[in-house]
Design an enzyme around this catalytic site. Sequence first.
Site, mmCIF file in Angstrom:
data_model
loop_
_atom_site.group_PDB
_atom_site.id
_atom_site.type_symbol
_atom_site.label_atom_id
_atom_site.label_comp_id
_atom_site.label_asym_id
_atom_site.label_seq_id
_atom_site.Cartn_x
_atom_site.Cartn_y
_atom_site.Cartn_z
ATOM 1 N N LYS A 20 0.843 -1.197 0.000
ATOM 2 C CA LYS A 20 0.000 0.000 0.000
ATOM 3 C C LYS A 20 0.876 1.245 0.000
ATOM 4 O O LYS A 20 1.406 1.650 1.041
ATOM 5 C CB LYS A 20 -0.925 0.048 1.223
ATOM 6 C CG LYS A 20 -1.954 1.178 1.059
ATOM 7 C CD LYS A 20 -2.493 1.706 2.365
ATOM 8 C CE LYS A 20 -1.627 2.721 3.036
ATOM 9 N NZ LYS A 20 -1.396 3.973 2.308
ATOM 10 N N GLU A 44 10.156 0.975 10.166
ATOM 11 C CA GLU A 44 11.223 1.934 9.819
ATOM 12 C C GLU A 44 10.606 3.308 9.999
ATOM 13 O O GLU A 44 9.759 3.715 9.200
ATOM 14 C CB GLU A 44 11.665 1.738 8.366
ATOM 15 C CG GLU A 44 12.344 0.416 8.071
ATOM 16 C CD GLU A 44 13.707 0.283 8.705
ATOM 17 O OE1 GLU A 44 14.239 1.288 9.230
ATOM 18 O OE2 GLU A 44 14.244 -0.831 8.693
ATOM 19 N N CYS A 90 14.362 10.276 5.949
ATOM 20 C CA CYS A 90 14.353 9.839 7.360
ATOM 21 C C CYS A 90 15.748 9.887 7.982
ATOM 22 O O CYS A 90 15.900 10.179 9.154
ATOM 23 C CB CYS A 90 13.791 8.432 7.442
ATOM 24 S SG CYS A 90 14.682 7.280 6.379
ATOM 25 N N GLU A 126 11.130 15.593 14.706
ATOM 26 C CA GLU A 126 11.464 15.487 13.280
ATOM 27 C C GLU A 126 10.677 16.551 12.507
ATOM 28 O O GLU A 126 9.446 16.577 12.553
ATOM 29 C CB GLU A 126 11.079 14.096 12.786
ATOM 30 C CG GLU A 126 11.501 13.838 11.366
ATOM 31 C CD GLU A 126 11.072 12.454 10.885
ATOM 32 O OE1 GLU A 126 9.890 12.101 11.053
ATOM 33 O OE2 GLU A 126 11.928 11.745 10.334
HETATM 34 P P1 NAD Z 1 2.848 8.517 7.661
HETATM 35 O O1 NAD Z 1 3.151 7.650 8.832
HETATM 36 O O2 NAD Z 1 1.811 9.556 7.824
HETATM 37 O O3 NAD Z 1 2.350 7.619 6.425
HETATM 38 C C1 NAD Z 1 3.148 6.572 5.900
HETATM 39 C C2 NAD Z 1 2.247 5.530 5.254
HETATM 40 O O4 NAD Z 1 1.463 4.904 6.246
HETATM 41 C C3 NAD Z 1 1.257 6.082 4.246
HETATM 42 O O5 NAD Z 1 1.081 5.095 3.234
HETATM 43 C C4 NAD Z 1 -0.021 6.230 5.069
HETATM 44 O O6 NAD Z 1 -1.185 6.185 4.265
HETATM 45 C C5 NAD Z 1 0.077 5.024 5.976
HETATM 46 N N1 NAD Z 1 -0.549 5.131 7.289
HETATM 47 C C6 NAD Z 1 -0.562 6.205 8.128
HETATM 48 N N2 NAD Z 1 -1.165 5.863 9.288
HETATM 49 C C7 NAD Z 1 -1.505 4.557 9.191
HETATM 50 C C8 NAD Z 1 -2.133 3.626 10.088
HETATM 51 N N3 NAD Z 1 -2.536 3.975 11.307
HETATM 52 N N4 NAD Z 1 -2.324 2.348 9.658
HETATM 53 C C9 NAD Z 1 -1.906 1.969 8.429
HETATM 54 N N5 NAD Z 1 -1.322 2.797 7.535
HETATM 55 C C10 NAD Z 1 -1.112 4.082 7.926
HETATM 56 O O7 NAD Z 1 4.237 9.103 7.211
HETATM 57 P P2 NAD Z 1 4.546 10.176 6.063
HETATM 58 O O8 NAD Z 1 4.313 11.527 6.591
HETATM 59 O O9 NAD Z 1 3.867 9.771 4.797
HETATM 60 O O10 NAD Z 1 6.113 9.898 5.842
HETATM 61 C C11 NAD Z 1 7.088 10.580 6.535
HETATM 62 C C12 NAD Z 1 7.598 9.759 7.699
HETATM 63 O O11 NAD Z 1 8.173 8.533 7.242
HETATM 64 C C13 NAD Z 1 8.705 10.467 8.439
HETATM 65 O O12 NAD Z 1 8.521 10.327 9.835
HETATM 66 C C14 NAD Z 1 9.958 9.720 8.010
HETATM 67 O O13 NAD Z 1 11.047 9.798 8.899
HETATM 68 C C15 NAD Z 1 9.452 8.345 7.872
HETATM 69 N N6 NAD Z 1 10.333 7.543 7.022
HETATM 70 C C16 NAD Z 1 11.138 6.595 7.609
HETATM 71 C C17 NAD Z 1 12.028 5.848 6.848
HETATM 72 C C18 NAD Z 1 12.917 4.816 7.484
HETATM 73 O O14 NAD Z 1 13.415 3.962 6.765
HETATM 74 N N7 NAD Z 1 13.137 4.827 8.783
HETATM 75 C C19 NAD Z 1 12.106 6.058 5.464
HETATM 76 C C20 NAD Z 1 11.289 7.034 4.900
HETATM 77 C C21 NAD Z 1 10.400 7.763 5.690
#
Ligand code: NAD
Length: 480
Positions: free
Chosen positions: A179, A253, A287, A386
Amino acid sequence: MSEQVWKSKLFIGGRWVEPSSDARIDIPSPSTEESLGSVPEAQPADVDAAVAAARKAFDEGPWPRMSAAERAEHLVRVGQEVEKRYDEMVASFSAEIGAPLAVSRAFHDNAKKMWDDASTLHERVAFEEERTWEDGGHGVVVREPVGVVATIIPWNGPVATASLKIAPALAAGCTVVLKPAPEGPMSTLMLAEALEAAGLPEGVISVLPAGRETGEHLVAHPDVDKVTFTGSTAAGKKIMSTCGERIARVTLELGGKSAGIIADDIPLDEVIPSLGFAGIISSGQVCAAITRIVVPRERQQELLDALVPMFESIKVGDPAQDDTVLGPLAAERQRDRVEEYIRVGKEEGARLVTGGGRPEGLDKGWYVQPTIFADVDNKMRIAQEEIFGPVVVVIPFDSVDEAVDIANDSPYGLSGAVYAKDEELARSIARRVRTGQISINSWGMCVTQPFGGFKQSGLGREGNVEGIAPYLETKLIQYA
Ligand code: NAD
């Protein structure tokens, strides 16, 4: 497969099918704010269909039953199909997320590496291992695929992030429902095309762009054995607790607030070329970005004298132009969030030394100037939370012990960097910082080696043999 197909259908169980509803995701351009088009938005009913296909393929299909070497041949083909679509994926990701072309290329180079790496994993992982033990016992340790894997990814590097997860999951023999985020789904749908072209058996893979609620439905689905998630720490906590209800396996992650420590013995011209970009690359939406620069107090001004002109000379603008270094933020709400943190930083008493506003002459698009705060106290919110924007904070220290304490005084532990001429000092600092990856006199995410977070940056590792382990269950068969 044409663009018309992935703009009207969903990829379920390896086929393009009619969506269950007419809900659509609009894709605005972060640089022009105009629509780039739309794609179908998956609903819980589509998730049910994809999980059912993945379950059947896992329980009855050939994929988990063929040898790891046979699966590897499929993965080689996926890598080749990704390569064929490289230019269109690069352009599409750049357009939909606003990442400059060089950044988009770096992400897609990583994606290719992941498929190459996964296609040789079977040579490095012992799927079966004969054992004997002290009391004369003997048997075999078997590593089996964990089952149906739900893969949820953010928008900031979707093809690379998806590949880091699904390539090893498929190598292990799992079946997968992916997804992607609703922001910028096009490049991931091109990955779906590549997966289709590689000819994986029916049911093995689905790709369903959708929002949070459909994601929650997928995570809670009783037929999902494992969830692998990349995204915010807040969502990661929720997902882990849902998985806890049925002891579903989970890899997380999450966010980061990584520190780059500069020692007192290293000339800054050996630091700035990498550290200068490590916090703001892709407008800071990475990230593993190094967003806290930890510097000897007496060197703070010397650092600012080098860093400020560099930030002020960066070309911010149209991500499609080859010489653009920083593009816009990926979404309007992302820019709102970054601007709110800049306001918080000023209110907390940090010294804004450059940036802090919107770049001149860019009236359209969600741009923010590359920004530096100095004299930052590590307790401030701008040092603890962050921001996910082009904002770095400079934190002065008075001793090496204090520098290590500052680096470790964070809920996160994902990446890091140490800059020192004294090799022994650099290595000892690197060992003391509680983080998943740390580089000496450089910075970079290494995705072909174990990658992942300490503390609230995540759970588990991706990349290489450590990256396939979470997709395997271990069984001991004892012989009489
Ligand atoms: P987000 O958590 O809002 O969303 C990420 C994904 O999860 C999206 O597909 C979203 O639709 C889905 N999602 C959100 N809440 C959910 C839930 N409760 N259940 C199931 N799915 C859910 O994050 P974002 O704002 O899109 O991305 C940025 C974040 O991702 C930052 O915190 C960044 O550090 C992190 N990130 C981490 C890594 C890593 O490898 N550690 C890599 C890239 C990004």
